[in-house]
Motif scaffolding. Structure first.
Motif, PDB file in Angstrom:
ATOM      1  N   THR A   1      47.966  29.084  47.136  1.00  0.00           N
ATOM      2  CA  THR A   1      49.277  28.725  46.692  1.00  0.00           C
ATOM      3  C   THR A   1      49.576  29.517  45.351  1.00  0.00           C
ATOM      4  OG1 THR A   1      49.265  26.589  47.658  1.00  0.00           O
ATOM      5  CG2 THR A   1      51.082  27.132  46.240  1.00  0.00           C
ATOM      6  N   LEU A   2      48.814  29.760  44.292  1.00  0.00           N
ATOM      7  CA  LEU A   2      48.930  30.237  43.085  1.00  0.00           C
ATOM      8  C   LEU A   2      49.218  31.799  43.455  1.00  0.00           C
ATOM      9  CD1 LEU A   2      49.128  30.349  39.969  1.00  0.00           C
ATOM     10  CD2 LEU A   2      46.505  30.853  39.939  1.00  0.00           C
ATOM     11  N   ILE A   3      48.388  32.503  44.407  1.00  0.00           N
ATOM     12  CA  ILE A   3      48.550  33.827  44.924  1.00  0.00           C
ATOM     13  C   ILE A   3      49.708  34.274  45.348  1.00  0.00           C
ATOM     14  CG2 ILE A   3      47.396  35.776  46.122  1.00  0.00           C
ATOM     15  CD1 ILE A   3      44.800  34.641  45.381  1.00  0.00           C
ATOM     16  N   GLN A   4      50.272  33.240  46.238  1.00  0.00           N
ATOM     17  CA  GLN A   4      51.502  33.397  47.271  1.00  0.00           C
ATOM     18  C   GLN A   4      52.712  33.304  46.373  1.00  0.00           C
ATOM     19  OE1 GLN A   4      51.085  30.459  50.143  1.00  0.00           O
ATOM     20  NE2 GLN A   4      49.964  31.818  51.295  1.00  0.00           N
ATOM     21  N   GLN A   5      52.604  32.551  45.176  1.00  0.00           N
ATOM     22  CA  GLN A   5      53.683  32.068  44.196  1.00  0.00           C
ATOM     23  C   GLN A   5      53.515  32.823  42.886  1.00  0.00           C
ATOM     24  OE1 GLN A   5      54.067  27.926  44.628  1.00  0.00           O
ATOM     25  NE2 GLN A   5      54.709  27.930  46.654  1.00  0.00           N
ATOM     26  N   PHE A   6      52.733  33.956  42.800  1.00  0.00           N
ATOM     27  CA  PHE A   6      52.484  34.365  41.440  1.00  0.00           C
ATOM     28  C   PHE A   6      53.520  35.130  40.480  1.00  0.00           C
ATOM     29  CE2 PHE A   6      50.236  37.256  38.703  1.00  0.00           C
ATOM     30  CZ  PHE A   6      49.335  36.429  38.216  1.00  0.00           C
ATOM     31  N   GLU A   7      53.857  34.506  39.528  1.00  0.00           N
ATOM     32  CA  GLU A   7      54.995  34.971  38.737  1.00  0.00           C
ATOM     33  C   GLU A   7      54.485  35.620  37.538  1.00  0.00           C
ATOM     34  OE1 GLU A   7      57.174  31.465  37.741  1.00  0.00           O
ATOM     35  OE2 GLU A   7      57.580  31.073  39.884  1.00  0.00           O
TER      36      GLU A   7
ATOM     37  N   ILE B   1      41.767  22.517  32.461  1.00  0.00           N
ATOM     38  CA  ILE B   1      42.707  23.470  31.950  1.00  0.00           C
ATOM     39  C   ILE B   1      43.381  24.213  32.994  1.00  0.00           C
ATOM     40  CG2 ILE B   1      42.497  25.832  30.903  1.00  0.00           C
ATOM     41  CD1 ILE B   1      40.333  24.727  29.122  1.00  0.00           C
ATOM     42  N   TYR B   2      42.648  24.479  34.029  1.00  0.00           N
ATOM     43  CA  TYR B   2      43.298  24.951  35.422  1.00  0.00           C
ATOM     44  C   TYR B   2      44.399  24.143  35.912  1.00  0.00           C
ATOM     45  CZ  TYR B   2      44.113  27.020  39.902  1.00  0.00           C
ATOM     46  OH  TYR B   2      44.676  27.498  41.184  1.00  0.00           O
ATOM     47  N   ASP B   3      44.178  22.991  35.943  1.00  0.00           N
ATOM     48  CA  ASP B   3      44.950  21.807  36.535  1.00  0.00           C
ATOM     49  C   ASP B   3      46.204  21.938  35.623  1.00  0.00           C
ATOM     50  OD1 ASP B   3      43.749  21.305  38.883  1.00  0.00           O
ATOM     51  OD2 ASP B   3      43.066  19.308  37.974  1.00  0.00           O
ATOM     52  N   THR B   4      46.130  22.072  34.109  1.00  0.00           N
ATOM     53  CA  THR B   4      47.315  21.966  33.476  1.00  0.00           C
ATOM     54  C   THR B   4      48.203  23.149  33.409  1.00  0.00           C
ATOM     55  OG1 THR B   4      46.079  20.335  31.910  1.00  0.00           O
ATOM     56  CG2 THR B   4      47.905  21.505  31.010  1.00  0.00           C
ATOM     57  N   ALA B   5      47.400  24.532  33.496  1.00  0.00           N
ATOM     58  CA  ALA B   5      48.044  25.674  33.266  1.00  0.00           C
ATOM     59  C   ALA B   5      48.865  25.894  34.514  1.00  0.00           C
ATOM     60  CB  ALA B   5      46.917  26.708  32.964  1.00  0.00           C
ATOM     61  N   PHE B   6      48.258  25.654  35.694  1.00  0.00           N
ATOM     62  CA  PHE B   6      48.992  26.048  37.091  1.00  0.00           C
ATOM     63  C   PHE B   6      49.418  24.767  37.487  1.00  0.00           C
ATOM     64  CE2 PHE B   6      45.905  29.360  35.710  1.00  0.00           C
ATOM     65  CZ  PHE B   6      46.826  30.281  35.574  1.00  0.00           C
ATOM     66  N   ASN B   7      49.735  23.724  37.290  1.00  0.00           N
ATOM     67  CA  ASN B   7      50.455  22.529  37.943  1.00  0.00           C
ATOM     68  C   ASN B   7      49.721  22.379  39.111  1.00  0.00           C
ATOM     69  OD1 ASN B   7      52.706  22.676  36.092  1.00  0.00           O
ATOM     70  ND2 ASN B   7      53.508  24.452  37.398  1.00  0.00           N
ATOM     71  N   LYS B   8      48.343  21.921  39.126  1.00  0.00           N
ATOM     72  CA  LYS B   8      47.532  21.672  40.119  1.00  0.00           C
ATOM     73  C   LYS B   8      47.585  22.416  41.411  1.00  0.00           C
ATOM     74  CE  LYS B   8      47.138  17.313  38.320  1.00  0.00           C
ATOM     75  NZ  LYS B   8      47.183  15.770  38.454  1.00  0.00           N
ATOM     76  N   ARG B   9      48.192  23.664  41.330  1.00  0.00           N
ATOM     77  CA  ARG B   9      47.996  24.636  42.658  1.00  0.00           C
ATOM     78  C   ARG B   9      46.776  25.148  43.083  1.00  0.00           C
ATOM     79  NH1 ARG B   9      52.731  28.848  41.274  1.00  0.00           N
ATOM     80  NH2 ARG B   9      51.958  28.538  39.181  1.00  0.00           N
TER      81      ARG B   9
END
Length: 114
Positions: A65-71, A53-61
């Motif tokens: 990286t998720l925190i730096q590019q948080f939208e 689920i995490y890989d699918t929802a956040f494009n394997k980031r």
């Protein structure tokens, strides 16, 4: 560690967690739902599902990286994942919670992207 060794290890562990309950089907270890063996097998399956689920929802980031590019859409995804989890725990029904979250996500996606 080579990639083939990693693939072989992953395949063996994935197979082991799926085949292990069948090997112990007549054992009291699986009939005791409060036992540590039963919980270990259940939690390992849930952890694999969480990774998918995490890989699918956040494009394997990864988390950094998720925190730096948080939208805004990432915040919505997190809220919907937590909300869906709580709705499933409370109602014990997966599909209505999933479809409600899916509808909210699609509506927000369309709204945010024009």
């Amino acid at each position: 560690m080579t990639i083939w060794l990693l693939i072989a290890f992953s395949a063996m562990t994935a197979f082991a967690f799926r085949a292990l309950p069948f090997a112990f089907k007549n054992s009291t270890a699986l009939t005791q739902t409060q036992g540590s063996f039963y919980r270990f097998i259940s939690y390992s399956a849930q952890a694999m599902l969480g990774v998918i689920i995490y890989d699918t929802a956040f494009n394997k980031r990864d988390a950094l990286t998720l925190i730096q590019q948080f939208e805004t859409l990432d915040a919505l995804k997190l809220l919907l994942l937590v909300g869906t989890f709580l709705a499933v725990v409370k109602t014990r029904k997966i599909l209505p919670a999933f479809f409600a979250s899916l509808f909210i996500y699609v509506a927000a996606f369309v709204y945010l992207n024009g």
